[in-house]
Design a protein around this motif. Structure first.
Motif, short mmCIF file in Angstrom:
data_model
loop_
_atom_site.label_atom_id
_atom_site.label_comp_id
_atom_site.label_asym_id
_atom_site.label_seq_id
_atom_site.Cartn_x
_atom_site.Cartn_y
_atom_site.Cartn_z
N ASN A 156 -1.62 0.76 -7.12
CA ASN A 156 -1.58 -0.71 -6.97
C ASN A 156 -0.53 -1.38 -7.84
O ASN A 156 0.19 -2.25 -7.35
CB ASN A 156 -2.97 -1.30 -7.20
N PRO A 157 -0.36 -1.01 -9.12
CA PRO A 157 0.71 -1.63 -9.91
C PRO A 157 2.11 -1.31 -9.35
O PRO A 157 3.01 -2.16 -9.41
CB PRO A 157 0.52 -1.04 -11.30
N LYS A 158 2.29 -0.11 -8.81
CA LYS A 158 3.59 0.22 -8.23
C LYS A 158 3.85 -0.61 -6.96
O LYS A 158 4.97 -1.06 -6.73
CB LYS A 158 3.68 1.72 -7.94
N LEU A 159 2.80 -0.79 -6.16
CA LEU A 159 2.95 -1.66 -4.98
C LEU A 159 3.27 -3.09 -5.39
O LEU A 159 4.11 -3.75 -4.78
CB LEU A 159 1.67 -1.63 -4.14
N ALA A 160 2.62 -3.57 -6.43
CA ALA A 160 2.88 -4.94 -6.91
C ALA A 160 4.32 -5.08 -7.38
O ALA A 160 4.98 -6.09 -7.09
CB ALA A 160 1.91 -5.29 -8.04
N LYS A 161 4.82 -4.07 -8.07
CA LYS A 161 6.21 -4.11 -8.53
C LYS A 161 7.18 -4.09 -7.34
O LYS A 161 8.15 -4.84 -7.31
CB LYS A 161 6.50 -2.93 -9.46
N ALA A 162 6.91 -3.24 -6.35
CA ALA A 162 7.76 -3.20 -5.16
C ALA A 162 7.74 -4.54 -4.44
O ALA A 162 8.78 -5.03 -3.99
CB ALA A 162 7.30 -2.08 -4.22
N ARG A 163 6.57 -5.16 -4.34
CA ARG A 163 6.47 -6.47 -3.68
C ARG A 163 7.23 -7.55 -4.46
O ARG A 163 7.81 -8.45 -3.88
CB ARG A 163 5.01 -6.88 -3.53
N LYS A 164 7.21 -7.43 -5.78
CA LYS A 164 7.91 -8.41 -6.62
C LYS A 164 9.39 -8.47 -6.26
O LYS A 164 9.98 -9.55 -6.20
CB LYS A 164 7.73 -8.04 -8.09
N TYR A 165 10.00 -7.31 -6.04
CA TYR A 165 11.44 -7.27 -5.80
C TYR A 165 11.82 -7.18 -4.30
O TYR A 165 12.94 -7.52 -3.96
CB TYR A 165 12.05 -6.08 -6.54
N TYR A 166 10.90 -6.71 -3.47
CA TYR A 166 11.23 -6.46 -2.07
C TYR A 166 10.19 -7.03 -1.11
O TYR A 166 9.93 -6.45 -0.06
CB TYR A 166 11.41 -4.95 -1.83
N SER A 167 9.64 -8.19 -1.44
CA SER A 167 8.56 -8.76 -0.63
C SER A 167 8.98 -9.01 0.82
O SER A 167 8.17 -8.86 1.73
CB SER A 167 8.06 -10.07 -1.24
N SER A 168 10.24 -9.32 1.06
CA SER A 168 10.67 -9.58 2.44
C SER A 168 10.73 -8.31 3.28
O SER A 168 10.82 -8.37 4.50
CB SER A 168 12.03 -10.28 2.45
N TRP A 169 10.63 -7.14 2.64
CA TRP A 169 10.69 -5.87 3.36
C TRP A 169 9.34 -5.19 3.48
O TRP A 169 9.23 -4.14 4.12
CB TRP A 169 11.68 -4.91 2.69
N LEU A 170 8.31 -5.76 2.83
CA LEU A 170 7.00 -5.12 2.82
C LEU A 170 5.97 -5.96 3.56
O LEU A 170 5.94 -7.17 3.42
CB LEU A 170 6.53 -4.87 1.38
N VAL A 171 5.13 -5.29 4.33
CA VAL A 171 4.03 -5.97 5.02
C VAL A 171 2.83 -6.02 4.07
O VAL A 171 2.73 -5.24 3.13
CB VAL A 171 3.66 -5.27 6.34
N ALA A 172 1.92 -6.90 4.34
CA ALA A 172 0.74 -7.09 3.46
C ALA A 172 -0.14 -5.88 3.35
O ALA A 172 -0.20 -4.98 4.03
CB ALA A 172 -0.09 -8.27 3.95
#
Length: 174
Positions: A158-174
């Protein structure tokens, strides 16, 4: 369609992130880079096979640029620690990129150069030609989606997903 084989510690982490990435068509957890012909999870975890835990990420580059796939890789783990990711220690958890041709090798080297600007310590990611890829056991495939409540998923992924979303939110689905 392109496929990159990447190792960033436990394959469950990269699998979870790439399963949520737009344009990714398939993520397969597996083993490669070692010297045994029939690795399994138990033998790979023992450290005696030389294999790394990896994911084969297939994606449509008309939807997601390869740079995004590679930059997500470097956001999703610490590429400056040798044979270790957090509490996971051993060569099976090494930061690694396995290329199939010179074009991929050049892309991987360019990604390392981009990522180095984000890290104080030198990146130690191994870049080598892809030997045989061995698909991991079925229970490792899409592990996070099947077991989001599992402790490892909650504390590590979960923390790694949060970090990825922080920088690449436009590329990740919910």
């Amino acid at each position: 369609m392109k496929t990159f084989v990447l190792g960033g510690g436990c394959f469950w982490c990269l699998d979870a992130i790439y399963q949520k990435t737009l344009g990714v068509t398939e993520v397969v957890s597996g083993y490669t880079g070692g010297y045994t012909s029939h690795p399994d999870y138990e033998s790979v975890c023992s450290g005696v096979t030389g294999h790394a835990e990896v994911v084969a990420v297939s994606f449509d580059e008309t939807i997601v640029p390869e740079e995004v796939i590679l930059d997500l890789f470097f956001v999703s783990h610490d590429p400056t620690t040798l044979n270790r990711q957090g509490y996971d220690v051993g060569t099976q958890y090494r930061s690694s990129m396995f290329y199939v041709d010179g074009e991929q090798q050049a892309s991987f080297q360019a990604a390392i150069a981009r990522a180095q600007t984000l890290w104080n310590d030198p990146i130690v990611t191994e870049v080598t030609r892809l030997p045989t890829f061995h698909r991991a056991e079925e229970y490792h495939q899409n592990f996070y989606a099947k077991h989001p409540e599992q402790g490892y998923c909650q504390v590590i992924i979960n923390p790694k997903l949060a970090k990825a979303r922080k920088y690449y939110s436009s590329w990740l689905v919910a």
